[in-house]
Structure formats: structure tokens, C-alpha cells
Design an enzyme around this catalytic site. Structure first.
Site, PDB file in Angstrom:
ATOM      1  N   SER A 137      36.445  38.527 -13.312  1.00 31.07           N
ATOM      2  CA  SER A 137      36.387  37.912 -11.932  1.00 31.07           C
ATOM      3  C   SER A 137      34.363  38.508 -12.031  1.00 31.07           C
ATOM      4  O   SER A 137      32.963  37.898 -11.212  1.00 31.07           O
ATOM      5  CB  SER A 137      36.789  38.490 -10.512  1.00 31.07           C
ATOM      6  OG  SER A 137      35.742  37.871  -9.669  1.00 31.07           O
ATOM      7  N   GLU A 186      36.220  52.459  -5.879  1.00 35.73           N
ATOM      8  CA  GLU A 186      36.245  53.118  -7.318  1.00 35.73           C
ATOM      9  C   GLU A 186      36.396  51.667  -8.582  1.00 35.73           C
ATOM     10  O   GLU A 186      36.628  51.923  -9.336  1.00 35.73           O
ATOM     11  CB  GLU A 186      37.311  54.008  -7.233  1.00 35.73           C
ATOM     12  CG  GLU A 186      37.252  54.622  -8.943  1.00 35.73           C
ATOM     13  CD  GLU A 186      37.987  56.023  -8.731  1.00 35.73           C
ATOM     14  OE1 GLU A 186      38.254  56.743 -10.070  1.00 35.73           O
ATOM     15  OE2 GLU A 186      37.985  56.263  -7.589  1.00 35.73           O
ATOM     16  N   ARG A 236      36.041  48.290  -8.765  1.00 38.54           N
ATOM     17  CA  ARG A 236      35.170  47.653  -9.253  1.00 38.54           C
ATOM     18  C   ARG A 236      33.906  48.740  -9.585  1.00 38.54           C
ATOM     19  O   ARG A 236      33.444  47.936 -10.641  1.00 38.54           O
ATOM     20  CB  ARG A 236      33.864  47.323  -7.571  1.00 38.54           C
ATOM     21  CG  ARG A 236      34.348  46.317  -7.026  1.00 38.54           C
ATOM     22  CD  ARG A 236      34.029  46.265  -5.263  1.00 38.54           C
ATOM     23  NE  ARG A 236      35.132  47.338  -4.046  1.00 38.54           N
ATOM     24  CZ  ARG A 236      34.557  47.540  -3.633  1.00 38.54           C
ATOM     25  NH1 ARG A 236      33.149  47.318  -3.307  1.00 38.54           N
ATOM     26  NH2 ARG A 236      35.401  48.392  -2.861  1.00 38.54           N
ATOM     27  N   ASN A 238      40.183  54.186   2.579  1.00 38.45           N
ATOM     28  CA  ASN A 238      41.367  53.596   1.623  1.00 38.45           C
ATOM     29  C   ASN A 238      42.918  53.322   2.112  1.00 38.45           C
ATOM     30  O   ASN A 238      42.803  52.703   1.724  1.00 38.45           O
ATOM     31  CB  ASN A 238      41.100  54.904   0.398  1.00 38.45           C
ATOM     32  CG  ASN A 238      40.500  54.691  -1.003  1.00 38.45           C
ATOM     33  OD1 ASN A 238      40.857  53.527  -1.842  1.00 38.45           O
ATOM     34  ND2 ASN A 238      39.058  55.363  -0.631  1.00 38.45           N
TER      35      ASN A 238
END
Length: 301
Positions: A70, A96, A98, A130
Site C-alpha cells: 500500500s 512502527e 509503517r 498503542n
């Protein structure tokens, strides 16, 4: 592709500013620090290190490859967040996946928001951000809550305010950490739900916990059935008597399982619950055997 190129081009002037040793920004009071806050900056991937405070401990390789694909087509749509450590040296606060996916396809830079934070602030930012993600398993969330309590010295009430969750919800997650490590691993691997875990917490004897855990897996017990099993145990029944009797496999399914086993070259096992739902278990002996089975199922052989 035009959008991706434009997105990746943001903040290149700021990137040059950051690489100038004469203008090294180390605190919010430093000259030009205000130019960083609220801006997207292109950073070299090699200048970024992963966050040791990251609550996620495993990254699905297939999911990373999909994200990388992507990013190759559209670019990094949502910037990562980093904190400045030193001159041209940064540490991830969030993003992380990405970061890893971008490295996977050989990108040299990535759009990022820069924060100036100490270790405690970085830990808190990483954990709180997160925790809000939807794809963390219950044990990862529980461990993150515990770390915020232990390392940031937060009370459950303060933690409730920071993460926007009811105190009772946080307490329920923290109680999961009292489960036997094998049961916790089962939850992390998706074999048990949080509901199963909450039912098992009421059993203090870890050996009995493990016996019930085996019954849940073997008989595909629902949360309600597990709760009933635990209740029967607390009323004095043994695990064997308290556990629901396994549902016999219908004749047509037995024939299909045999054919399936012969097709795959592996002894397939099927567990069926009373409602008709169940689990199909396909064992493999090695990574090579797993890939062989995968090719057969995908019709590549």
C-alpha cells in the site's frame, strides 16, 4: 501516485534545518523549535531507532507486506511520531508498522512528527497511543496498563483518565496477568477470548486452570460454557464431570475429514460444539510443511 509524491515531499525544508549542526534543536526553548511543532518533517529512516517501550511484541509478516504494498502505491498516508534523541538521531514513539513496512520496500525517508520528550514521557506516549489501537490482544493491553502503573507511577484512577477507560475495565485487564503464562499465551495466539480469560481468573489453582484450558480447546467451549464449567467446579465437581461432553462428529463430517486428510497429506482434526460451530485443526511439522499445506489450500499445487 501524484498524491503520494506530494505527501512524501512535505517538510523537506525542515529536514534541511534539522541536519544543520548549527541549528541542533534539543528542547522546546531552542531557536526554531516552534517550526517543528505541528509540522510534518521528512526524516531519513536510517536516523530513526525503534522504541524499546513498544508494547507490541510481534508483527505479522503478511500484514507488513500488505502495508508495504500500500505504501509503495500511495505513500505513507499517516506520519509516524518520533522523539529527538540527539543530532539527526530519533526514536519511534508510534508507527512502527509503517516504519518497518517503509524499510521493507527500500524507502529512504518517511514523514514524521517530531516530539521532544524524556524517557518517561516517551514511554507514556507510546503506551497510551498503542492502547487505543484495535488490533492489540488482551494480554498486550494488560501489560501496557501494568507498565503505566509501575513505570509512570499512575494509580488505576489516573490511568483511567489518561486512556479514557472505566476503572473497572482496567481492573479486568490487569486481572488477566494473574492467569497461568500458558493460558496467557493462548489468549495472545487467539485461542481464547478475553471472556474465557475472565472466567478462568476465578480458578486460583493454576493446574486446574490448565486443565480447563485444555477442555476449552478440545471441545471448542464458548465463554458461557466455560463460565458454567467454572461454576460447577466451585460447587465441588471435578473437571471431568463439570466439562461438557464432546459432541460426536456427524457421519458426513467424518467422511469429509478423512478425504480432507488424504488431500492434504496431514491428519486433520475437527472439533464441533453443540451449536454446530467448531474448529478445523491442520497440524504441520515444520515451516516447510506449513508452506506445502499453504500452497495446496491456495490451489498452487
Amino acid at each position: 501516485m501524484a498524491k503520494a509524491t506530494k505527501k512524501q515531499a512535505l517538510g523537506r525544508g525542515l529536514s534541511a534545518l534539522l541536519k544543520d549542526p548549527q541549528n541542533d534543536i534539543k528542547s522546546a526553548e531552542d531557536k526554531n523549535a516552534d517550526k517543528l511543532v505541528g509540522h510534518i518533517v521528512e526524516l531519513d529512516l536510517d536516523a530513526i531507532e525503534v522504541n524499546p517501550f513498544q508494547p507490541r511484541t510481534s508483527f505479522n509478516e503478511e500484514s507488513l507486506r500488505e502495508l508495504a504494498s500500500s505504501i509503495r502505491e500511495l505513500g505513507v498516508i499517516q506520519p509516524i511520531t518520533v522523539r529527538k534523541l540527539d543530532y539527526n538521531k530519533y526514536q519511534l514513539v508510534s508507527g512502527e508498522r509503517r516504519f518497518r513496512a517503509s524499510k521493507l520496500i527500500g524507502l529512504e525517508t518517511i514523514p514524521a512528527y517530531i516530539r521532544i520528550a524524556n524517557d518517561q514521557e516517551s514511554l507514556e506516549m507510546a503506551l497510551v497511543e498503542n492502547i487505543q489501537r484495535q488490533d492489540l490482544d488482551p494480554i498486550e493491553i494488560s501489560l501496557s496498563y501494568q507498565r503505566l502503573i509501575d513505570e509512570i507511577n499512575l494509580t488505576q484512577e489516573q490511568l483511567s483518565e489518561r486512556v479514557g477507560k472505566n476503572r473497572s475495565t482496567i481492573a479486568n485487564y490487569l486481572r488477566l496477568l494473574k492467569l497461568d503464562p500458558i493460558v496467557q499465551t493462548g489468549m495472545r495466539d487467539g485461542f481464547l477470548s478475553m471472556g474465557h480469560g475472565r472466567a478462568l481468573i476465578n480458578i486460583e489453582d493454576t493446574q486446574v486452570q490448565l486443565e480447563i484450558y485444555e477442555k476449552i480447546l478440545a471441545n471448542s467451549l464458548s465463554v458461557r460454557e466455560t463460565e458454567k464449567l467454572v461454576k460447577n467446579l466451585q460447587e465441588g465437581q471435578s473437571v471431568e464431570k463439570a466439562a461438557p461432553k464432546p459432541v460426536a462428529l456427524p457421519k458426513n463430517l467424518r467422511k469429509s475429514v478423512k478425504e480432507f486428510s488424504e488431500y492434504l497429506g496431514a491428519k486433520v482434526d475437527v472439533k464441533v460444539a453443540k451449536k454446530g460451530n467448531g474448529r478445523l485443526i491442520i497440524p504441520f511439522s515444520s515451516e516447510e510443511d506449513f508452506n506445502r499445506l499453504k500452497k495446496i489450500i491456495q490451489g498452487e499445487d
